[in-house]
Scaffold this active site. Sequence first.
Site, PDB file in Angstrom:
ATOM      1  N   THR A 135      10.960 -42.662  17.317  1.00 47.85           N
ATOM      2  CA  THR A 135       9.772 -41.926  16.850  1.00 47.85           C
ATOM      3  C   THR A 135       9.171 -41.185  18.041  1.00 47.85           C
ATOM      4  O   THR A 135       9.294 -41.643  19.180  1.00 47.85           O
ATOM      5  CB  THR A 135       8.750 -42.934  16.284  1.00 47.85           C
ATOM      6  OG1 THR A 135       9.268 -43.436  15.059  1.00 47.85           O
ATOM      7  CG2 THR A 135       7.374 -42.318  16.045  1.00 47.85           C
ATOM      8  N   THR A 165       3.943 -46.274  17.940  1.00 47.81           N
ATOM      9  CA  THR A 165       5.334 -46.369  17.499  1.00 47.81           C
ATOM     10  C   THR A 165       5.709 -47.834  17.328  1.00 47.81           C
ATOM     11  O   THR A 165       5.264 -48.675  18.103  1.00 47.81           O
ATOM     12  CB  THR A 165       6.283 -45.695  18.511  1.00 47.81           C
ATOM     13  OG1 THR A 165       7.624 -46.052  18.168  1.00 47.81           O
ATOM     14  CG2 THR A 165       6.006 -46.107  19.946  1.00 47.81           C
ATOM     15  N   GLY A 166       6.497 -48.105  16.287  1.00 45.14           N
ATOM     16  CA  GLY A 166       6.905 -49.487  16.048  1.00 45.14           C
ATOM     17  C   GLY A 166       6.966 -49.778  14.560  1.00 45.14           C
ATOM     18  O   GLY A 166       7.103 -48.856  13.750  1.00 45.14           O
ATOM     19  N   THR A 167       6.845 -51.046  14.212  1.00 44.08           N
ATOM     20  CA  THR A 167       6.928 -51.454  12.804  1.00 44.08           C
ATOM     21  C   THR A 167       5.685 -50.963  12.067  1.00 44.08           C
ATOM     22  O   THR A 167       4.599 -51.534  12.185  1.00 44.08           O
ATOM     23  CB  THR A 167       7.046 -52.985  12.714  1.00 44.08           C
ATOM     24  OG1 THR A 167       8.130 -53.390  13.549  1.00 44.08           O
ATOM     25  CG2 THR A 167       7.304 -53.426  11.293  1.00 44.08           C
ATOM     26  N   GLY A 168       5.863 -49.900  11.300  1.00 41.57           N
ATOM     27  CA  GLY A 168       4.726 -49.180  10.736  1.00 41.57           C
ATOM     28  C   GLY A 168       3.800 -50.026   9.898  1.00 41.57           C
ATOM     29  O   GLY A 168       2.574 -49.844   9.934  1.00 41.57           O
ATOM     30  N   ARG A 170       9.191 -45.004   0.974  1.00 48.70           N
ATOM     31  CA  ARG A 170       8.371 -45.805   1.899  1.00 48.70           C
ATOM     32  C   ARG A 170       7.677 -44.879   2.908  1.00 48.70           C
ATOM     33  O   ARG A 170       8.285 -43.961   3.428  1.00 48.70           O
ATOM     34  CB  ARG A 170       9.261 -46.810   2.622  1.00 48.70           C
ATOM     35  CG  ARG A 170       8.559 -47.654   3.710  1.00 48.70           C
ATOM     36  CD  ARG A 170       8.702 -47.049   5.093  1.00 48.70           C
ATOM     37  NE  ARG A 170       8.235 -47.944   6.146  1.00 48.70           N
ATOM     38  CZ  ARG A 170       8.101 -47.589   7.422  1.00 48.70           C
ATOM     39  NH1 ARG A 170       8.398 -46.375   7.797  1.00 48.70           N
ATOM     40  NH2 ARG A 170       7.679 -48.450   8.311  1.00 48.70           N
ATOM     41  N   VAL A 171       6.404 -45.133   3.149  1.00 49.37           N
ATOM     42  CA  VAL A 171       5.683 -44.350   4.156  1.00 49.37           C
ATOM     43  C   VAL A 171       5.201 -45.312   5.237  1.00 49.37           C
ATOM     44  O   VAL A 171       4.626 -46.362   4.925  1.00 49.37           O
ATOM     45  CB  VAL A 171       4.480 -43.614   3.518  1.00 49.37           C
ATOM     46  CG1 VAL A 171       3.660 -42.902   4.587  1.00 49.37           C
ATOM     47  CG2 VAL A 171       4.966 -42.620   2.468  1.00 49.37           C
ATOM     48  N   GLY A 172       5.431 -44.972   6.492  1.00 49.61           N
ATOM     49  CA  GLY A 172       4.998 -45.825   7.600  1.00 49.61           C
ATOM     50  C   GLY A 172       3.634 -45.423   8.130  1.00 49.61           C
ATOM     51  O   GLY A 172       2.850 -44.750   7.450  1.00 49.61           O
ATOM     52  N   ASP A 173       3.372 -45.821   9.349  1.00 50.14           N
ATOM     53  CA  ASP A 173       2.059 -45.575   9.947  1.00 50.14           C
ATOM     54  C   ASP A 173       1.902 -44.172  10.521  1.00 50.14           C
ATOM     55  O   ASP A 173       0.783 -43.687  10.685  1.00 50.14           O
ATOM     56  CB  ASP A 173       1.813 -46.578  11.090  1.00 50.14           C
ATOM     57  CG  ASP A 173       2.879 -46.442  12.187  1.00 50.14           C
ATOM     58  OD1 ASP A 173       4.070 -46.334  11.845  1.00 50.14           O
ATOM     59  OD2 ASP A 173       2.513 -46.441  13.377  1.00 50.14           O
TER      60      ASP A 173
HETATM   61  N1  ASP Z   1       6.264 -46.376  13.219  1.00 47.91           N
HETATM   62  C1  ASP Z   1       7.410 -45.757  12.579  1.00 47.91           C
HETATM   63  C2  ASP Z   1       7.418 -46.162  11.130  1.00 47.91           C
HETATM   64  O1  ASP Z   1       7.168 -47.299  10.837  1.00 47.91           O
HETATM   65  C3  ASP Z   1       8.709 -46.131  13.197  1.00 47.91           C
HETATM   66  C4  ASP Z   1       8.753 -46.170  14.704  1.00 47.91           C
HETATM   67  O2  ASP Z   1       7.800 -45.869  15.377  1.00 47.91           O
HETATM   68  O3  ASP Z   1       9.819 -46.520  15.257  1.00 47.91           O
HETATM   69  O4  ASP Z   1       7.708 -45.340  10.285  1.00 47.91           O
END
Ligand code: ASP
Length: 350
Positions: free
Chosen positions: A218, A269-272, A246-249
């Site tokens: 990301t 960035t990470g687990t949305g 699916r929509v993330g953060d």
């Molecule tokens: N945060 C992003 C999502 O969950 C993914 C990521 O940052 O790696 O869509």
Amino acid sequence: MNTRPAIVLLGVLTLMVLPACSTSRSSPGGHESAQRERTITGRWAIVIHGGAGMLDTSMPESERQAYHDSLDRALSAGEAVLKSGGASLDAVEAAVRVLEDDPRFNAGRGAVLTRDGTCELDASIMNGRTLACGAVAGAKTVKNPISFARRIMQETPHILFTGDGAERLAASMGVERADPSYFITPRRQEQLEKKMRELAQPKTSAATHAPSDVTQGTVGCVALDIRGDLAAATSTGGMTAKMPGRVGDSPIIGAGCYANNVSLGVSCTGTGEQFIRNAAAHELSSLVRYQNLSLADAASIVLNQRLDPDDGGLIAIDREGRIVMVTTTGCMPAASSDWRGRRTFRMWDQ
Ligand code: ASP
């Protein structure tokens, strides 16, 4: 003759007559940050990231160098705007566009795939002076989602577009589009196949996600310009093998992106899902704004006390131009630069 005071005075006068670079039809006016007097500080700063994740530390030097070069190109695009007195909003858009066009990153071309093998792109952008913001979720044909998010911010009364409506809006605005196949790369197809094989295995632990689920790539950028205006931008394809829809953060203001001149700009960035649950980006801003914490301390609280280990990382700049780039995943390609001539690159935690 010392011409510096004259230049500064000219700059201040220019600011008084020039309209702000970015306007929104739905002016969020009345906010204190928009009311603050703006003077030219001469201080600018920029930070970019290429996603928190678990990159292999045994990666060959040539690959590491390629990441460095990609970040360098994006950072330079943003720096060029800021050094010439341009707006932070223009800087974050310019830097993120470079990363979206680079297939190495999980945004734009080279984004990760849904379990249907398609790309669904999320992005958001925010103006810290006015709190104007724009976002798109699940875009399938928009070549540079960050630029579309900016146009949503500036040309519509809304903030977040998704699905058919977003595609139709992009077409009516004349936003640059691409065939869905443009975004798909062989590397992401291989990653999807591997992930689908893993998902087909019986679950051996109660964990909702393993560290290896954090998909590297990301992208995001935060900038402070010489007028003291902050801006933030985030763009992603999401997580490998995500369920379609699916929509993330990343397109959620306050979760994966936030900017407010009274506190800071941040891109996550990470687990949305975790960043949404904890309103991570806004939480960081609140810790700085209401608890008077330093940016570094506030970032540590968000990553280590609000989020779980390995959830991800963030980059941020506060109103004084202080920069953080931190992750709990062990790896997050990132780079920064500021008015003092400090230019830094990082890959792994030291
Ligand atoms: N945060 C992003 C999502 O969950 C993914 C990521 O940052 O790696 O869509």
